[in-house]
Design an enzyme around this catalytic site. Structure first.
Site, mmCIF file in Angstrom:
data_model
loop_
_atom_site.group_PDB
_atom_site.id
_atom_site.type_symbol
_atom_site.label_atom_id
_atom_site.label_comp_id
_atom_site.label_asym_id
_atom_site.label_seq_id
_atom_site.Cartn_x
_atom_site.Cartn_y
_atom_site.Cartn_z
ATOM 1 N N GLU A 79 9.455 3.657 -3.813
ATOM 2 C CA GLU A 79 8.373 3.036 -4.601
ATOM 3 C C GLU A 79 8.273 3.683 -5.978
ATOM 4 O OE1 GLU A 79 5.439 1.999 -0.845
ATOM 5 O OE2 GLU A 79 5.039 3.813 -1.989
ATOM 6 N N CYS A 116 -3.020 0.534 1.347
ATOM 7 C CA CYS A 116 -3.595 1.173 0.167
ATOM 8 C C CYS A 116 -3.897 0.165 -0.940
ATOM 9 C CB CYS A 116 -2.655 2.259 -0.353
ATOM 10 S SG CYS A 116 -0.964 1.696 -0.645
#
Length: 668
Positions: A327, A418
């Site tokens: 990521e 998240c």
């Protein structure tokens, strides 16, 4: 009861102001708090209301039915087995409480307040006597989560997320306190922060947090309490980076420390690197600490890093973090479309960082980037229904190819959720990004309709914006001081209206002629100075004064720097702050065969019944029959990028080839 609530909020405001005023240094520019701005905006007000009525309740419900609340209940009982996947799942409750607090500050909701208080009670019971709060260990200390390590903090520099959990708790508790005046959550947070002060620091335990945000959270607590230990600890955590021994020669971001932004001291870093969300939280924390301590080395470092990101590592719709594996940011100009990652949390973090860079420097280029992210790669992360989400934000979905990191359809939630809860907490705070002030000046940064009440030199100034942005560039600002007074109003003239696609050479418009912006005061053209991207209007203001201007919204063809090989000979489309894409639904089921020749004329058309109301772009383009078959003229419709994937699964493209290959012939 209402009078008591108002009294509590007044006390909070005075305490907070006292703590801030006691600080010697701070950001030279201060934002106008979101509670001073009431929106009446056709674009944003419905989104924030959907967040209040749909997203927040859905988020709390999912915290309940996925076991996140149960984790706290088991931690309070000191028995059971951690029942979700990640040790940072605690933060989804914190972030949803934060969003609910922001929402309740401007839209009181006794039922929601009572529910939030019940959750805070559960959180408090899960806290250990010395302040430690981390359900992944407390439930069963002898068998903690695999990422947690056998003892407290021993895996903090990697994956335990103990300090990450604390950071989000500090952010949420601060928001709840400032919104409600109640100390129940704040006291839990302060007890945990005091434990951190006792545990970490010079002569104590040393660690560079594995996932940053505790630094930002500690600053929030410092602003409320004035307790310098919290600010000192935030700086300590930042300064610990680059001290751990990694294999600097390894071509592996985890092994050489780059993934964690831990490969060298922060003051020596000059590239946006590693996990993109971690990076945004680190750079935001560095800006906070720099503002409050005057640390010029921090500012120099984040200036260099910002320039690197904006000139080499950001997508045309504002997305960051190109590489799915980790990521993370890739190398310079590594911006693939087919595997673009662009996590929603990274976009939100980018808004946090750019707001802080503006507060430090007062340059509109930071708000230009913030606006690009906000209207494109950030709100794309939540569906129009308010309860479906993207974790990643793709740049290209083509028939027959779907990378595992790319999501052609939206999900209700994720195992790692998240992003949805980050969206919950961000949206209701948006009014706090519109205005700022410094000395005798008011900055108008975003063109969002509504009314702000700003205290300037101890006198109230009311500013009312009326517009239909982002679909129209016709802007009106009524300036009403409490009594006649001379001050400056600084109106941002967006980079896109000055022929700047982004504040670097990474992207540019094919037509580089800037628009001629005429600003009128009470119907007459007014002279102004263009300074750092702002039209500075100095005037003896009085009630009834009105600023008007029109930002021409021509359709712009965007091209990429030649170093971005994947976008060579391709074009993207922009109108005003909005980036566009082509989606299957409007284009006979396919867009991967579209060619947009240079100088194609687009017709903007507002369609109120489409995607909650959008301006679409229509044009005649070329389409291939097959990979190397004939091409023929065809109608094409582009929609705002943020609105894709709300009508089912199919192709989507942002970048389109501009020319026909030699093997292709135009069909008659």
């Amino acid at each position: 009861m209402k009078n008591m609530k108002m009294k509590n909020l007044l006390i909070v405001a005075l305490l907070y102001a006292g703590a801030v005023n006691a600080q010697v240094k701070d950001y030279p520019i201060q934002p106008v708090t979101f509670t001073k701005v009431k929106l009446d905006d056709k674009f944003w007000s419905p989104r924030i209301e959907t967040n209040r009525t749909v997203t927040i309740p859905a988020s709390f419900a999912r915290c309940e039915n996925t076991g996140r609340v149960k984790n706290f209940e088991m931690a309070a009982a000191r028995k059971g087995a951690f029942c979700t996947k990640f040790p940072f799942d605690d933060t989804d409750i914190y972030k949803t409480i934060e969003g609910a607090s922001y929402s309740m500050a401007v839209h009181p909701d006794p039922k929601l307040a009572a529910y939030v208080d019940s959750l805070i009670t559960i959180v408090g019971k899960a806290q250990e006597p010395d302040g430690y709060l981390y359900t992944a260990r407390t439930i069963d200390p002898l068998h903690p989560h695999p990422w947690s390590g056998p003892e407290r903090w021993v895996k903090e520099n990697e994956l335990s997320h103990e300090l990450y959990d604390s950071g989000h708790m500090f952010e949420a508790a601060s928001a709840h306190y400032l919104a409600t005046g109640e100390r129940n959550f704040l006291d839990i947070a302060l007890k945990n922060a005091d434990l951190l002060v006792k545990t970490f620091g010079p002569g104590k335990r040393h660690v560079a947090p594995g996932h940053e945000i505790v630094e930002m959270g500690l600053v929030r607590l410092y602003r409320i309490t004035g307790k310098k230990d919290y600010l000192d600890l935030a700086k300590f955590f930042i300064d610990e980076r680059g001290k751990r021994q990694y294999d600097k020669t390894a071509n592996d971001e985890w092994k050489n420390g780059m993934y964690w932004q831990d490969n060298e001291p922060v003051v020596d870093q000059d590239e946006a690197e590693g996990h993109a969300v971690r990076a945004m939280y680190l750079y935001s924390g560095m800006a906070d600490v720099a503002a409050l301590t005057g640390d010029k080395q921090y500012i120099d470092a984040i200036d260099r890093i910002w320039n690197n990101m904006i000139s080499k590592k950001i997508y045309v719709q504002g997305g960051i973090g190109a590489v799915p594996n980790g990521e993370r940011f890739g190398a310079d100009y590594e911006l693939p479309n087919a595997t673009a990652y662009n996590e929603t949390c990274a976009a939100i973090g980018d808004v946090f960082w750019n707001q802080r860079m503006f507060l430090l420097h007062g340059d509109s280029k930071y708000i230009d980037v913030l606006e690009k992210v906000l209207y494109n790669g950030l709100i794309s992360g939540v569906g129009l229904d308010g309860k479906s989400f993207f974790y990643t934000n793709a740049m290209q979905i083509t028939d027959g190819f779907t990378h595992p990191a790319m999501e052609p359809t939206r999900s209700g939630w994720f195992e790692c959720s998240c992003c949805p809860t980050n969206m919950v907490r961000f949206l209701p705070s948006l009014p706090g990004y519109i205005y700022a002030q410094k000395g005798n000046s008011i900055y108008v940064n975003l063109f969002i309709a509504g009314t702000a009440n700003i205290s300037l030199n101890n006198k109230n100034v009311k500013i009312t914006q009326v517009n239909n942005y982002p679909w129209s560039g016709a802007l009106s600002l009524n300036v009403e001081p409490q009594m006649p007074a001379r001050f400056n109003v600084l109106v941002r003239i967006p980079g896109w209206s000055r022929a700047k696609a982004i504040p670097s050479d990474l992207y540019s418009f094919e037509n580089t002629t800037p628009s001629n912006i005429i600003i009128k005061l009470n119907g007459r053209p007014v002279k102004y100075i263009l300074q750092n991207g702002y039209a500075v209007i100095n005037n003896q203001w009085k009630k009834g004064d009105k600023i008007t201007l029109n930002l021409p919204m021509d359709v712009k063809e965007v091209i990429a720097n030649k170093a971005v090989k994947v976008d060579s000979n391709k074009v993207a489309l922009q109108r005003g702050p909005i980036m566009y894409c082509g989606e299957w639904k409007d284009n006979s089921g396919k867009v991967s065969n579209v060619i947009i020749p240079r100088n194609t004329t687009f017709k903007p058309t507002y369609e109120g019944d489409l995607l909650n109301g959008v301006m679409v772009l229509k044009a005649e383009v070329l389409k291939r029959d097959s990979l190397y078959g004939k091409v023929k003229k065809a109608e094409f419709t582009a929609i705002p990028y943020y609105s894709w994937a709300n009508r089912g699964k199919g192709e989507m493209m942002v970048w389109f080839p501009q020319s026909v290959n030699a093997k292709e012939l135009v069909a008659k």
